[in-house]
Design an enzyme around this catalytic site. Structure first.
Site, PDB file in Angstrom:
ATOM      1  N   ASP A   8      83.872  65.600  39.121  1.00 28.67           N
ATOM      2  CA  ASP A   8      84.366  66.437  38.020  1.00 28.67           C
ATOM      3  C   ASP A   8      85.814  66.813  38.325  1.00 28.67           C
ATOM      4  O   ASP A   8      86.094  67.472  39.330  1.00 28.67           O
ATOM      5  CB  ASP A   8      83.493  67.692  37.901  1.00 28.67           C
ATOM      6  N   ASP A 103      86.699  63.528  31.905  1.00 24.10           N
ATOM      7  CA  ASP A 103      86.988  64.102  33.224  1.00 24.10           C
ATOM      8  C   ASP A 103      85.785  64.219  34.153  1.00 24.10           C
ATOM      9  O   ASP A 103      85.873  64.872  35.190  1.00 24.10           O
ATOM     10  CB  ASP A 103      87.645  65.474  33.064  1.00 24.10           C
ATOM     11  N   GLU A 104      84.659  63.595  33.827  1.00 27.39           N
ATOM     12  CA  GLU A 104      83.521  63.662  34.741  1.00 27.39           C
ATOM     13  C   GLU A 104      82.623  62.440  34.573  1.00 27.39           C
ATOM     14  O   GLU A 104      82.562  61.827  33.509  1.00 27.39           O
ATOM     15  CB  GLU A 104      82.705  64.944  34.541  1.00 27.39           C
TER      16      GLU A 104
END
Length: 351
Positions: A8, A103-104
């Site tokens: 993350d 983003d993860e």
């Protein structure tokens, strides 16, 4: 035993802005819509978070908490470029990658030969590589259980990682609050607490039949997660088709004004979730869902090019007036259907 990593990125959009403009690094900044347009915050850097600024917060509220907040509109091409680079770094270690947003992502490194097969060392090396090549920091969770990896990645933020070994899973679950389990919202947590169930350890002592009777199929999921059971694969073919948010009320509502107020509260969270997977907010359709006191439900949606609150409220009002039939409403939901890649490509070319 599987080896699952959840990576993350730390305040990703804001981090890209600070990297590209070092003058922003030590001041409170946030990405989001303007107060005049009643926008919401997509993400905020850590200096802003010290003032209480959070994702999904109305911009006006954020500026009250932090009057000197620097508000940026966002550069989504830059975020997508960074995300693609990060994804390429993941692919150096495994082909089993399940992106959740820009983003993860989950990574299954069970069969990876890198770092002598150590998931802990692979996570460290991935984070170091991301920083070396992009000057961005990431946090990671390393566990043998998929859902725990996501929980673990939040334990040592920012720029850290947390490892739960197979031998540590049982002890970790004993004190893990049920509210940490994906799918357990405020209403479910309150119902569980009323039953004396606050942690996974509590659920381990509970009869599965009771959970099934009270929560249906989610009762089984809750029981399994509390035992450390999560057999879902890390799905490299996963293509997200929709984004939604909903709320089950503790008591049924009977007035449109109550429904409208709930939509006003749900919309910023829908916008935040959509922005994580589709920063430009382009969509194929949007719609609403109502579940009534007899447990029947209805959904109404239509084609709409971009997320729009006024249209959602109008759709909900039409659904409320035409389909409720005097029944109480126990759940209100908002959702969008995403453009498929081919349709999106045609749209971009058309522009």
């Amino acid at each position: 035993m599987r080896k699952i990593i959840h990576v993350d990125m730390d305040c990703f959009f804001a981090a890209v802005e600070m990297r590209d403009n070092p003058a922003l690094r030590d001041i409170p900044i946030a990405i989001g819509g303007s107060r005049e347009r009643r926008g919401v915050i997509s993400t905020a850097n850590y200096p802003a978070r010290k003032f209480g600024v959070r994702s999904a917060m109305p911009t006006g509220m954020a500026l009250k908490l932090c009057p000197h907040l620097t508000l940026l509109p966002g550069r989504f091409d830059a975020y997508k470029e960074a995300s693609n680079h990060i994804r390429e770094i993941f692919s150096r270690y495994t082909s089993r990658i399940e992106p959740l947003s820009l983003d993860e992502a989950y990574l299954d490194v069970t069969d990876s030969v890198h770092c002598h097969g150590s998931a802990t060392l692979i996570a460290q090396e991935i984070r170091q590589t991301i920083f070396s090549e992009l000057q961005l920091t990431a946090s990671a969770g390393v566990t043998p259980v998929k859902f725990l990896a996501k929980i673990a990645s939040d334990m040592n933020k920012p720029n850290g990682q947390f490892v739960i070994t197979p031998a540590e899973v049982s002890a970790f679950l004993q004190t893990l609050p049920l509210a940490k389990i994906p799918g357990v919202g405020k209403v479910s947590a309150a119902k569980l607490e009323a039953m004396g169930l606050r942690t996974c350890g509590d659920v381990q002592k509970c009869d599965l039949v009771i959970l099934l009777k009270r929560f249906g199929k989610f009762g089984r999921i809750l029981w399994e997660r509390s035992q450390g059971i999560d057999e879902r694969d890390v799905n490299s073919e996963r293509l997200r088709k929709s984004v939604g948010v909903e709320r089950t009320m503790a008591e049924d509502i009977h007035h449109w004004s109550e429904c409208e107020a709930i939509i006003e509260r749900l919309y910023p969270e829908l916008e935040r979730r959509l922005a994580k997977v589709k920063p430009d907010l382009l969509i194929a359709r949007q719609g609403v869902k109502l579940k009534f006191d007899d447990f029947q439900q209805t959904t109404q949606e239509h084609v709409w090019p971009r997320l729009n609150k006024a249209d959602l409220i109008a759709t909900a009002r039409k659904t409320w007036d035409e389909r409720r039939g005097g029944r109480g409403v126990r759940l209100v939901g908002l959702h969008v259907t995403l453009l498929d890649p081919q349709m999106e490509r045609q749209l971009v070319l058309g522009l």
